[in-house]
Structure formats: structure tokens, C-alpha cells
Scaffold this motif. Structure first.
Motif, PDB file in Angstrom:
ATOM      1  N   MET A  47      34.015  42.724   3.462  1.00 32.89           N
ATOM      2  CA  MET A  47      32.600  42.470   3.736  1.00 32.89           C
ATOM      3  C   MET A  47      32.170  41.207   3.006  1.00 32.89           C
ATOM      4  O   MET A  47      32.814  40.783   2.049  1.00 32.89           O
ATOM      5  N   PRO A  48      31.071  40.601   3.450  1.00 34.94           N
ATOM      6  CA  PRO A  48      30.623  39.374   2.774  1.00 34.94           C
ATOM      7  C   PRO A  48      30.032  39.659   1.401  1.00 34.94           C
ATOM      8  O   PRO A  48      29.349  40.669   1.195  1.00 34.94           O
ATOM      9  N   LEU A  49      30.290  38.756   0.474  1.00 37.18           N
ATOM     10  CA  LEU A  49      29.657  38.782  -0.846  1.00 37.18           C
ATOM     11  C   LEU A  49      28.557  37.734  -0.819  1.00 37.18           C
ATOM     12  O   LEU A  49      28.821  36.542  -0.587  1.00 37.18           O
ATOM     13  N   LEU A  50      27.311  38.168  -1.008  1.00 40.77           N
ATOM     14  CA  LEU A  50      26.168  37.265  -0.929  1.00 40.77           C
ATOM     15  C   LEU A  50      25.596  36.996  -2.317  1.00 40.77           C
ATOM     16  O   LEU A  50      25.975  37.636  -3.294  1.00 40.77           O
ATOM     17  N   HIS A  51      24.666  36.064  -2.369  1.00 38.49           N
ATOM     18  CA  HIS A  51      23.967  35.738  -3.604  1.00 38.49           C
ATOM     19  C   HIS A  51      22.500  36.062  -3.414  1.00 38.49           C
ATOM     20  O   HIS A  51      21.825  35.474  -2.560  1.00 38.49           O
ATOM     21  N   GLN A  52      21.991  37.063  -4.152  1.00 36.24           N
ATOM     22  CA  GLN A  52      20.591  37.481  -4.091  1.00 36.24           C
ATOM     23  C   GLN A  52      20.186  37.896  -2.680  1.00 36.24           C
ATOM     24  O   GLN A  52      19.086  37.622  -2.217  1.00 36.24           O
ATOM     25  N   HIS A  53      21.102  38.564  -1.957  1.00 33.95           N
ATOM     26  CA  HIS A  53      20.825  39.094  -0.617  1.00 33.95           C
ATOM     27  C   HIS A  53      20.465  38.004   0.395  1.00 33.95           C
ATOM     28  O   HIS A  53      19.785  38.284   1.377  1.00 33.95           O
ATOM     29  N   ASP A  54      20.883  36.790   0.153  1.00 32.94           N
ATOM     30  CA  ASP A  54      20.618  35.706   1.096  1.00 32.94           C
ATOM     31  C   ASP A  54      21.793  35.612   2.068  1.00 32.94           C
ATOM     32  O   ASP A  54      22.857  35.078   1.728  1.00 32.94           O
ATOM     33  N   HIS A  55      21.602  36.149   3.281  1.00 37.18           N
ATOM     34  CA  HIS A  55      22.710  36.193   4.233  1.00 37.18           C
ATOM     35  C   HIS A  55      23.091  34.803   4.733  1.00 37.18           C
ATOM     36  O   HIS A  55      24.121  34.634   5.374  1.00 37.18           O
ATOM     37  N   ARG A 104      24.236  40.154 -13.940  1.00 36.52           N
ATOM     38  CA  ARG A 104      25.013  41.306 -14.404  1.00 36.52           C
ATOM     39  C   ARG A 104      24.916  42.488 -13.452  1.00 36.52           C
ATOM     40  O   ARG A 104      25.225  43.615 -13.810  1.00 36.52           O
ATOM     41  N   GLY A 105      24.467  42.269 -12.247  1.00 35.55           N
ATOM     42  CA  GLY A 105      24.309  43.393 -11.330  1.00 35.55           C
ATOM     43  C   GLY A 105      24.775  43.058  -9.933  1.00 35.55           C
ATOM     44  O   GLY A 105      24.920  41.895  -9.546  1.00 35.55           O
ATOM     45  N   VAL A 106      25.031  44.114  -9.162  1.00 35.02           N
ATOM     46  CA  VAL A 106      25.338  43.979  -7.745  1.00 35.02           C
ATOM     47  C   VAL A 106      24.419  44.918  -6.982  1.00 35.02           C
ATOM     48  O   VAL A 106      23.897  45.893  -7.522  1.00 35.02           O
ATOM     49  N   SER A 107      24.238  44.631  -5.729  1.00 33.43           N
ATOM     50  CA  SER A 107      23.362  45.436  -4.878  1.00 33.43           C
ATOM     51  C   SER A 107      23.955  45.487  -3.476  1.00 33.43           C
ATOM     52  O   SER A 107      24.324  44.452  -2.929  1.00 33.43           O
ATOM     53  N   ILE A 108      24.080  46.691  -2.947  1.00 36.11           N
ATOM     54  CA  ILE A 108      24.562  46.810  -1.579  1.00 36.11           C
ATOM     55  C   ILE A 108      23.378  46.801  -0.633  1.00 36.11           C
ATOM     56  O   ILE A 108      22.313  47.328  -0.927  1.00 36.11           O
ATOM     57  N   GLY A 109      23.563  46.163   0.510  1.00 37.79           N
ATOM     58  CA  GLY A 109      22.587  46.255   1.589  1.00 37.79           C
ATOM     59  C   GLY A 109      23.117  47.249   2.609  1.00 37.79           C
ATOM     60  O   GLY A 109      24.223  47.084   3.126  1.00 37.79           O
ATOM     61  N   PHE A 110      22.373  48.317   2.859  1.00 38.27           N
ATOM     62  CA  PHE A 110      22.900  49.365   3.726  1.00 38.27           C
ATOM     63  C   PHE A 110      21.841  49.853   4.702  1.00 38.27           C
ATOM     64  O   PHE A 110      20.637  49.677   4.497  1.00 38.27           O
ATOM     65  N   GLU A 129      25.622  53.151   6.206  1.00 38.06           N
ATOM     66  CA  GLU A 129      26.595  52.106   6.532  1.00 38.06           C
ATOM     67  C   GLU A 129      26.296  50.878   5.675  1.00 38.06           C
ATOM     68  O   GLU A 129      25.211  50.316   5.741  1.00 38.06           O
ATOM     69  N   VAL A 130      27.279  50.476   4.857  1.00 43.12           N
ATOM     70  CA  VAL A 130      27.125  49.309   3.999  1.00 43.12           C
ATOM     71  C   VAL A 130      27.490  48.061   4.797  1.00 43.12           C
ATOM     72  O   VAL A 130      28.540  48.013   5.451  1.00 43.12           O
ATOM     73  N   LEU A 131      26.612  47.056   4.749  1.00 46.45           N
ATOM     74  CA  LEU A 131      26.815  45.837   5.513  1.00 46.45           C
ATOM     75  C   LEU A 131      27.194  44.655   4.643  1.00 46.45           C
ATOM     76  O   LEU A 131      27.833  43.720   5.116  1.00 46.45           O
ATOM     77  N   GLU A 132      26.780  44.653   3.365  1.00 47.26           N
ATOM     78  CA  GLU A 132      27.095  43.533   2.481  1.00 47.26           C
ATOM     79  C   GLU A 132      26.921  43.952   1.032  1.00 47.26           C
ATOM     80  O   GLU A 132      26.293  44.961   0.737  1.00 47.26           O
ATOM     81  N   LEU A 133      27.484  43.146   0.121  1.00 49.47           N
ATOM     82  CA  LEU A 133      27.306  43.316  -1.319  1.00 49.47           C
ATOM     83  C   LEU A 133      26.775  42.009  -1.865  1.00 49.47           C
ATOM     84  O   LEU A 133      27.266  40.931  -1.507  1.00 49.47           O
ATOM     85  N   SER A 134      25.744  42.091  -2.715  1.00 50.02           N
ATOM     86  CA  SER A 134      25.120  40.878  -3.255  1.00 50.02           C
ATOM     87  C   SER A 134      25.176  40.862  -4.770  1.00 50.02           C
ATOM     88  O   SER A 134      25.084  41.900  -5.428  1.00 50.02           O
ATOM     89  N   LEU A 135      25.319  39.655  -5.307  1.00 50.09           N
ATOM     90  CA  LEU A 135      25.167  39.432  -6.748  1.00 50.09           C
ATOM     91  C   LEU A 135      23.676  39.275  -7.017  1.00 50.09           C
ATOM     92  O   LEU A 135      22.995  38.469  -6.383  1.00 50.09           O
ATOM     93  N   VAL A 136      23.157  40.074  -7.960  1.00 49.70           N
ATOM     94  CA  VAL A 136      21.719  40.033  -8.237  1.00 49.70           C
ATOM     95  C   VAL A 136      21.486  39.920  -9.731  1.00 49.70           C
ATOM     96  O   VAL A 136      22.302  40.339 -10.549  1.00 49.70           O
ATOM     97  N   THR A 137      20.346  39.335 -10.088  1.00 46.54           N
ATOM     98  CA  THR A 137      19.976  39.174 -11.490  1.00 46.54           C
ATOM     99  C   THR A 137      19.441  40.488 -12.028  1.00 46.54           C
ATOM    100  O   THR A 137      18.531  41.071 -11.463  1.00 46.54           O
ATOM    101  N   VAL A 138      20.020  40.974 -13.136  1.00 40.98           N
ATOM    102  CA  VAL A 138      19.644  42.254 -13.700  1.00 40.98           C
ATOM    103  C   VAL A 138      19.423  42.100 -15.194  1.00 40.98           C
ATOM    104  O   VAL A 138      20.278  41.549 -15.896  1.00 40.98           O
ATOM    105  N   PRO A 139      18.286  42.586 -15.735  1.00 43.54           N
ATOM    106  CA  PRO A 139      18.091  42.546 -17.196  1.00 43.54           C
ATOM    107  C   PRO A 139      19.138  43.370 -17.928  1.00 43.54           C
ATOM    108  O   PRO A 139      19.756  44.263 -17.331  1.00 43.54           O
ATOM    109  N   ALA A 140      19.309  43.110 -19.218  1.00 43.23           N
ATOM    110  CA  ALA A 140      20.317  43.825 -19.990  1.00 43.23           C
ATOM    111  C   ALA A 140      19.983  45.303 -20.121  1.00 43.23           C
ATOM    112  O   ALA A 140      20.868  46.147 -20.181  1.00 43.23           O
TER     113      ALA A 140
END
Length: 654
Positions: A47-55, A104-110, A129-140
Motif C-alpha cells: 500500500m502507499p505510504l503517505l505524508h500527513q494523509h496527502d494522497h 513519531r506516529g502513523v495513521s491508517i486511512g480506512f 478496509e485499509v487504503l493507505e498508511l501515513s506518517l503523521v506528527t505526534v506529540p511525545a
């Protein structure tokens, strides 16, 4: 599309390999109370790896491991781009943010496939159904992570122009990843009881403690101390566990205090008095998720089960009071006579009209008439003037007299023709008043009317009967007989058909095609030598067939002559009808009237005689434990001008 967040770990193998591993989802509830079941997650690797859910800006690929009851792990790879440019800058930036710990986080778009509402609020996503995984900014801070991300998720998407429509979000975005707890916060959707809060915090504490043990065991296996990231995570978890322990103690003290001050509730007899005793507000929910026509169907079932006894039918309808109270109200109104001075008289009448209209709403989309836009609506028994001949003009010379001509008119009116049918059901069926039985009764009533209406509306052999039955819109029309089966034949036949419209001085604006799904599919599958569709506008999609030569298509199998005697290709062929909707007048009161009986004797024949001929066999409904439900509808139609409808006959295009 929904979002779900979790932590990740970074594994830097070498300068030439950029690998990220982590947990995509776990069954733990998040702060909003939502849960994603890992074993119900569907996906297709990679699946695609996105940055901040930007397809629009992918940065790599991701592969999910096999789901387990504890969660789903993943391995994501960011490629090393050699050629300088925006792509290299984007991927290098994403990798640098992850490697440095800024992200420090990931987020699936489903997309939810099956879900249910939890008692304490929130949703359980049983299948997704998972369509993508995104790298997202997450506080500590892990606990603050999810609430912060969820609160900014929508405005961030809106700012980028990627916010999904409301229709694409069937439920509230939910479900975090690991280490989240459903702590009650200000503005939460549902206030949990103290016992529920204690249970949730205890479950969260157990998960965090297990993670601490996991980190220490991993270090022991490697024979080393915790690295910087592991130390930070372990210390954070330890602080959170201590905070939870302190909060659990406070909740325990509060629970004991509440028990000590609790007083017995007196005078509670029902839900109304219970609501008053609690000092709350009784909430009445208007509307249900029941299928269209359920209230009308239950009205028919109540009549059938009561054998026509309205008093008994009212008692039967009380069993549906919570979901369809209007059925009981209508039956009550039928028991006592109404007067114009009775303030309650109008309400039952309106509710009956609502039920009848609701049933008509269920019925209309399934009929050809209901799917043709722009039909000319007229009242019953109202004369409509029609022009039958026009004036004329001539060229004249200087000083010559000008010709005088006359127009010709007549009047047409649509009388109150009635379409009626009787559906016979077993007494056992109507007594099973569950949704399945209701659906059968409802569908029987619909099918009885739809089949007759559609066939009589388009059958050229239907010449109608004065004051009884309207003639079909194709009756009296000389058809264009299909010249062959190829795409060239289709174009030639359509050209001939449209030429007849033009000859009749009829514009094609507002015209629609009516054809069978089988014929539409055959036309849609025709390909030219390059493998391209000959008629790309056609698409078999439910009741709509797309467009054919720029005009909308209405689909119905009832345009096939003598259904069952042969396929449209090898048997009788099919009809393709072209009709100008605004030139077809329709009178329809929009209601279906019902009556039921168990004592009648019926001629079980689609063409009964009046009176019954000798040796006619009558079936006693009472003897056979059956119920007859009679449905009637007043409807009529007629063409304003003869040339408003043309059709191709014996079509075998394939």
C-alpha cells in the motif's frame, strides 16, 4: 475516509535502506471510545505510504503483516532517490523527520465495512478496509497524542482541500492505535459511569504495564540497556501508570461517597415517572431506520391478522408503537367517526397520507414511470386543450391579398382508471411480524403493481379500454425494425428512429431511452477494432443505464416482449423505446389503498370472469387459512401528440 493513529519505531539499516516498523492498529479503545478489530481489517499489499494523509505526495510503500488478535504490525520503506528534484526533496524530508524523531506516529486511512455502536458511546469497527498508511506528527505525550490529532484532523484536511464529504464519513472518525485509554474528557460524546471509568482505566493500566515489561524483556534478550527512545518511552509509561493509579484511587473514593449519599427512588411506575424522578428530560426519538414503506406494510399486516376487525387491528398495531406509532393512530381513527370540529381528526388523516406517500415513494423508483424525469403531471378528469393542426403562411406578391388560415384544437382528459391486484398470503406468514415477513408482504404488494404498470405502459399490443385501462405509449406506433446485430446496424436504426421524431416536428430535448438491462449490457460491451467501447456512455448501474447517443437511459426488463419465451438475443428480441417525457401526460394520486379479508372466496385466476362461469373453482380463504390483501391505485397516462414515442422492435444487438 476515517483515521486511526498509533506510534511507530524506526529501523535504520543503512544509508541505502530506509525502513520503518511499527504497529498499525490494536484492539484497544481510544479516547473517543472507538475500537478497530484487527482481525476484521482487510488490505492489499503493498500500500502507499503517505505524508500527513496527502494522497498527492506519496513517500514510499508499506507492507502489513498478518493480522492477529493483538494488532497488526507493518514494515514501510522510503526509497532513496538519486535524481535531484521535488520527489527527492519530499522523500528525504519525510525520512529526516522520522529519523530525527520529529514525526513519531502513523495513521491508517480506512473505510468502515461493518460497525456497531458501543454501549458507552463510540463505535466498534468489526470489518474495515485499509487504503493507505501515513506518517503523521505526534506529540511525545501518548495520551495527548490522539485527542490533539483528532481535533486538528478535519481543519487540517479542510485547509488542504482534502476533507472528505459527510456522505463519505458514515461514522465519527475513530479508533486509535496502541496504548490509548477511553478517558472521559470535557465535551465527550457520552458521560460514562464511575464503574465504567474504573474498568476502562484498569484495562489501560494493564496495557501500559505490559508494554513496560515488553521493553525490559527486549533489552534483556539483547543483553543491553534501553536505548534513548526506549528509555523515553519506558519513563513515559511509568509516569502514566502512576497517574492512572492516583486517578483510580480518586475514582474509588468518589464511588464510595456516592454510595453513602445515595437515596432510594420512589414513585417510579414507568419510563415517564422514572424520567421525572431522575429530574431528567424524556427524549422522544422521531423517525427510524426502518425500510421505506414499513408503516404502510404493517398497516396491511394488522388488517390481515385481525381478519378485518379494526378494534383487533389496533391492538396488534400497539406492538409496533415504539417504531411506527402512526399505524396505531390510523387504526384508532378508523374505529370512531371523525368530525370537522374534532381537533384530533386531522392528525390521523395526515398520518395516513404520510404512510400512503411513503409506500408510493417505495413504489415509484421501481417503476418505469417513476424513473422517467419530466413527465407532464395533470389532474384526473380535467380537460386539456390540444392543438391538432396549425396555421399556414404563404409568400405573396406586391399588392396581393394575404392568406387566412385556421388552427384546429380538441380536448383530452385523463379519467380515473384504476389498477388493482390481490395478493394471497398464508396466515402463518402474516402472523410472523418480523422484518423478514414484513419485507415479503411489502415486496409482494410492490411487485403486483409494478409488473402490471410497466408492461401496460410500454406494450404496443395494449390498445387500452375506454374508461378502464389506458393504452400503452407505444400503441399505434409503427416501429423501426432492427436491421441487424452490429454497431453499424445500431447507428443506422437509431438514425431512422430519430428521423421519425424530426419528421413529427418533435425536439429530442427531454427525451429518454427505455430498454432492458440485457440489451443495455450487450450494447455497452460492443467494442471497435481498437478495443474501445462503441457506445461509451452506457453503463448498467441499478435502474440507470447511463446515456445512449447523449440521452439518459431507463432500464426495465418489462420492455422485453413475452418475458420467459426467449432471450432478447435468440428469442423474441427486445424493444428500445425513445420517448419525449414532456409530451406524456400522467395523472396519479400517489396512493395505494389496501383492504384485507379471510372470509372471501376467490377465483385464483389472473383473468377472473364476472360473474364466474360454470364449473369455476373458487378457493375459500377461511378454509385454507389464507389472507387476501387487495391493493388498488388510481393512475392514467396518455400521449399529447402521437409522434412523442418511437421504438425499435426485434432488437438483437450483441
Amino acid at each position: 475516509m476515517n483515521r486511526m493513529y498509533s506510534l511507530l519505531t524506526v529501523k535504520a539499516v543503512s544509508d541505502d535502506e530506509r525502513v520503518i516498523t511499527g504497529v498499525a492498529t490494536t484492539p484497544s479503545p481510544d479516547r473517543m471510545g472507538d475500537i478497530v478489530e484487527p482481525l476484521g481489517v482487510k488490505f492489499r499489499n503493498p500500500m502507499p505510504l503517505l505524508h500527513q494523509h496527502d494522497h498527492r505526495n506519496p513517500v514510499g510503500n508499506v507492507v502489513f503483516d498478518k493480522p492477529t488478535k493483538d494488532g497488526i504490525t507493518f514494515k514501510a520503506t522510503l526509497p532513496k532517490i538519486e535524481e535531484a528534484g521535488p520527489l527527492k526533496d519530499r522523500v528525504d524530508t519525510a525520512w529526516g523527520e522520522v529519523k530525527s524523531g520529529l514525526v513519531r506516529g502513523v495513521s491508517i486511512g480506512f473505510t468502515p465495512l461493518e460497525y456497531s455502536r458501543l454501549e458507552g458511546g463510540g463505535f466498534r469497527f468489526i470489518e474495515s478496509e485499509v487504503l493507505e498508511l501515513s506518517l503523521v506528527t505526534v506529540p511525545a505525550n501518548v495520551d495527548a497524542m490522539i485527542s490533539t490529532i483528532k481535533s486538528i484532523d478535519r481543519p487540517v484536511l479542510a485547509a488542504t482541500g482534502m476533507e472528505p464529504k459527510a456522505s463519505d464519513r458514515p461514522v465519527t472518525p475513530g479508533a486509535t492505535g496502541s496504548h490509548q485509554h477511553p478517558s472521559p474528557t470535557k465535551g465527550a460524546r457520552n458521560m460514562k459511569t464511575i464503574a465504567e471509568q474504573i474498568a476502562a482505566f484498569e484495562a489501560t493500566r494493564q496495557a501500559k504495564a505490559a508494554r513496560m515489561v515488553e521493553l525490559m524483556n527486549k533489552a534483556a534478550e539483547e543483553g543491553s540497556t534501553l536505548d534513548a527512545a526506549g528509555t523515553e518511552e519506558y519513563d513515559g509509561l511509568a509516569a502514566e501508570v502512576k497517574s492512572i493509579d492516583d486517578h483510580l484511587k480518586r475514582l474509588g473514593d468518589l464511588e464510595k461517597a456516592n454510595l453513602a449519599t445515595a437515596k432510594p427512588v420512589e414513585g417510579v411506575r414507568d419510563s415517564e415517572t422514572g424520567s421525572q424522578a431522575r429530574g431528567g428530560v424524556r427524549v422522544e426519538v422521531k423517525g427510524t431506520n426502518l425500510p421505506k414503506g414499513t408503516a404502510f406494510t404493517r398497516y396491511a399486516i394488522a388488517l390481515a391478522r385481525s381478519k378485518g376487525n379494526l378494534l383487533q387491528a389496533e391492538q396488534i398495531a400497539k406492538g409496533w408503537h415504539d417504531s411506527t406509532p402512526e399505524v396505531e393512530t390510523v387504526l384508532k381513527a378508523a374505529v370512531a367517526a371523525g368530525t370537522t370540529t374534532d381537533t384530533a381528526w386531522a392528525k390521523p388523516l395526515v398520518e395516513y397520507q404520510n404512510m400512503a406517500s411513503e409506500f408510493a415513494e417505495l413504489l415509484r423508483p421501481q417503476t418505469i414511470i417513476g424513473r422517467i424525469p419530466g413527465l407532464r403531471r395533470v389532474p384526473f378528469n380535467i380537460k386539456v386543450p390540444r392543438q391538432t393542426a396549425g396555421s399556414s403562411a404563404s409568400w405573396v406578391g406586391e399588392g396581393a391579398p394575404k392568406p387566412v388560415s385556421a388552427l384546429a384544437f380538441d380536448q383530452i382528459a385523463l379519467g380515473s382508471t384504476k389498477l388493482a391486484g390481490i395478493v394471497v398470503l398464508t396466515d402463518e406468514l402474516v402472523r410472523q411480524s418480523n422484518p423478514s415477513a414484513e419485507a415479503i408482504v411489502r415486496q409482494d404488494l410492490v411487485d403486483t403493481i409494478v409488473l402490471t404498470m410497466d408492461r401496460d405502459f410500454v406494450d404496443p399490443t395494449n390498445a387500452g379500454t375506454t374508461d378502464v385501462k389506458p393504452a400503452s405509449i407505444t400503441n399505434g406506433v409503427t416501429p423501426v425494425v432492427a436491421s441487424g446485430t452490429t454497431a453499424d446496424h445500431v447507428r443506422a436504426d437509431v438514425k431512422s428512429l430519430m428521423a421519425k421524431f424530426i419528421t413529427a416536428n418533435m425536439s429530442l430535448a427531454g427525451a429518454v431511452w427505455i430498454m432492458s438491462e440485457v440489451q443495455a449490457l450487450g450494447l455497452a460491451m460492443m467494442l471497435n477494432p481498437l478495443g474501445q467501447p462503441e457506445f461509451p456512455g452506457l453503463a448498467v448501474n441499478g435502474n440507470s443505464g447511463g446515456t445512449f447517443f447523449g440521452l439518459p437511459v431507463v432500464l426495465s426488463e418489462n420492455v422485453i416482449p413475452n418475458p420467459g419465451t426467449g432471450s432478447p438475443v435468440t428469442g423474441n428480441g427486445a424493444r428500445i423505446i425513445l420517448a419525449k417525457a414532456s409530451e406524456i401526460m400522467l395523472a396519479d394520486d400517489g396512493e395505494v389503498m389496501l383492504d384485507a379479508s379471510r372470509e372471501a372466496s376467490l377465483q385464483m385466476d389472473s383473468a377472473p370472469t364476472n360473474p364466474p362461469v360454470a364449473n369455476t373453482v373458487l378457493m375459500s380463504l377461511w378454509q385454507m387459512n389464507m389472507v387476501g390483501i387487495r391493493a388498488e391505485r388510481f393512475i392514467n397516462w396518455r400521449k399529447r401528440r402521437a409522434g412523442a414515442v418511437q421504438y425499435i422492435d426485434a432488437a438483437r444487438y450483441a
